[in-house]
Design a protein around this motif. Structure first.
Motif, PDB file in Angstrom:
ATOM      1  N   VAL A 135      60.462  50.890  27.732  1.00  0.00           N
ATOM      2  CA  VAL A 135      60.404  49.706  28.326  1.00  0.00           C
ATOM      3  C   VAL A 135      60.435  48.404  27.086  1.00  0.00           C
ATOM      4  O   VAL A 135      59.818  48.760  26.129  1.00  0.00           O
ATOM      5  CB  VAL A 135      58.899  49.527  28.792  1.00  0.00           C
ATOM      6  N   ASP A 136      61.096  47.431  27.440  1.00  0.00           N
ATOM      7  CA  ASP A 136      61.156  46.215  26.623  1.00  0.00           C
ATOM      8  C   ASP A 136      60.112  45.561  26.973  1.00  0.00           C
ATOM      9  O   ASP A 136      60.189  44.589  27.906  1.00  0.00           O
ATOM     10  CB  ASP A 136      62.586  45.609  26.553  1.00  0.00           C
ATOM     11  N   LEU A 137      58.875  45.410  26.212  1.00  0.00           N
ATOM     12  CA  LEU A 137      57.976  44.445  26.698  1.00  0.00           C
ATOM     13  C   LEU A 137      58.095  43.132  26.858  1.00  0.00           C
ATOM     14  O   LEU A 137      57.588  42.617  27.742  1.00  0.00           O
ATOM     15  CB  LEU A 137      56.435  44.985  25.498  1.00  0.00           C
ATOM     16  N   LEU A 138      58.789  42.462  25.874  1.00  0.00           N
ATOM     17  CA  LEU A 138      59.090  41.047  25.722  1.00  0.00           C
ATOM     18  C   LEU A 138      59.909  40.764  27.208  1.00  0.00           C
ATOM     19  O   LEU A 138      59.581  39.944  27.658  1.00  0.00           O
ATOM     20  CB  LEU A 138      59.775  40.619  24.782  1.00  0.00           C
ATOM     21  N   LYS A 139      61.098  41.646  27.180  1.00  0.00           N
ATOM     22  CA  LYS A 139      61.850  41.262  28.349  1.00  0.00           C
ATOM     23  C   LYS A 139      61.177  41.464  29.693  1.00  0.00           C
ATOM     24  O   LYS A 139      61.551  40.876  30.830  1.00  0.00           O
ATOM     25  CB  LYS A 139      63.021  42.297  28.343  1.00  0.00           C
ATOM     26  N   GLY A 140      60.245  42.552  29.962  1.00  0.00           N
ATOM     27  CA  GLY A 140      59.584  42.811  30.813  1.00  0.00           C
ATOM     28  C   GLY A 140      58.446  42.049  31.257  1.00  0.00           C
ATOM     29  O   GLY A 140      57.950  41.806  32.235  1.00  0.00           O
ATOM     30  N   GLY A 141      58.308  40.946  30.375  1.00  0.00           N
ATOM     31  CA  GLY A 141      57.093  40.001  30.298  1.00  0.00           C
ATOM     32  C   GLY A 141      55.796  40.468  30.353  1.00  0.00           C
ATOM     33  O   GLY A 141      54.658  40.100  30.824  1.00  0.00           O
ATOM     34  N   PHE A 142      55.594  41.574  29.385  1.00  0.00           N
ATOM     35  CA  PHE A 142      54.473  42.345  29.129  1.00  0.00           C
ATOM     36  C   PHE A 142      53.669  41.860  27.996  1.00  0.00           C
ATOM     37  O   PHE A 142      54.295  41.574  27.125  1.00  0.00           O
ATOM     38  CB  PHE A 142      54.572  44.024  29.198  1.00  0.00           C
TER      39      PHE A 142
END
Length: 307
Positions: A135-142
């Protein structure tokens, strides 16, 4: 002469780049899909370069679009940090916290810690997504990710150990072992049936990791069944469908009841731990710091039967 807003169209670009779907982007922004499409066209015209490849079936980023997304993602983190630092002047932490959690991290650890966190900080709302795989945290908005291990692929990300140990095991039903025999070495798994875990529909099933003295072994046993659901994997193992590779905390009840039995115990790899991952600038946010501190405090408490 009217000045052009240099940031015009960037919200629409980020929404489309993160969803790769104009309708979903429009829904996120609360506008119409044609309005999003028009904003993207104007942005591309102003920049004099295409940012997306569009067909009737899919939307993809061009090389230029991918570069712009990467630069804007980092900038967005800093902008959010600047705005949230103002709200954090308030005495009571508040806001929305988006957390991505690996399913294994929920077993004995994150679930009860979330209850404690909500009781302690009722003004912070939680958006918890359970997702296995990368999971890309930044791209996923996390704001945060909770996963097994501390492997980092981005130098701007940090990892803090929360809980442990996480012990691995291979299990099967007594009737399966009676029918197919008890494996005495990972090399014998080629003669067995495996029920393997796949984190997402487009990912390969996880390999099974073992240790033979100083030697690390990676085995891909034949699997008549592959699933992305840990509960289903154990259910099938209980019903004599094969061997399953899981954590002792996942299989604790079945092992205690005797419906599953551990095998290959002498070959299991070292214990893992649960880590929280976050962007290096996120720790400055009061809500993020409170969440990490709450989970760390919970991790220091003794867990009855936790593995």
């Amino acid at each position: 002469m009217q000045r052009t807003d240099p940031y015009k169209g960037l919200y629409e670009f980020m929404a489309v780049a993160e969803t790769l779907n104009f309708r979903q982007a429009a829904k996120r922004l609360g506008v119409s899909a044609p309005a999003v499409g028009k904003a993207i066209k104007l942005l591309e015209r102003r920049l004099d370069i295409d940012l997306f490849h569009r067909t009737t079936r899919q939307v993809k980023l061009t090389d230029a679009g991918a570069i712009l997304l990467a630069r804007l993602s980092s900038a967005t983190v800093e902008i959010h940090s600047a705005f949230e630092s103002l709200s954090e002047l308030r005495a009571q932490p508040s806001g929305n916290l988006r957390v991505c959690v690996h399913s294994i991290g929920l077993d004995d650890f994150t679930k009860p810690a979330l209850v404690i966190f909500r009781q302690k900080y009722p003004d912070i709302s939680l958006d918890v997504v359970v997702r296995d795989g990368a999971v890309d945290l930044l791209k996923g908005g996390f704001d945060l990710g909770i996963r097994i291990g501390e492997l980092l692929v981005d130098l701007d990300m940090k990892a803090v150990k929360l809980f442990g140990p996480v012990s691995w095991c291979v299990v099967a039903s007594p009737r399966y072992l009676e029918a197919f025999g008890v494996p005495t070495s990972p090399y014998e798994l080629s003669d067995h049936r495996a029920i393997r875990f796949r984190p997402t529909s487009d990912a390969d099933p996880y390999n099974w990791e073992f240790r033979n003295g100083a030697e690390r072994l990676t085995i891909s046993p034949p699997a008549p069944v592959v699933t992305n659901d840990q509960s289903l994997m154990l259910f099938l193992a209980e019903h004599d469908q094969g061997l399953a590779y899981t954590t002792q905390s996942r299989a604790r009840e079945q092992l205690a009841a005797g419906v599953l039995v551990e095998v290959l115990c002498d070959f299991m790899p070292p214990d893992d731990s649960i880590f929280v991952h976050f962007h290096k600038s996120a720790r400055r946010h009061q809500k993020v710091a409170c969440f990490i501190d709450t989970l760390k405090d919970f991790g220091r408490q003794p867990k009855q039967g936790a593995q």
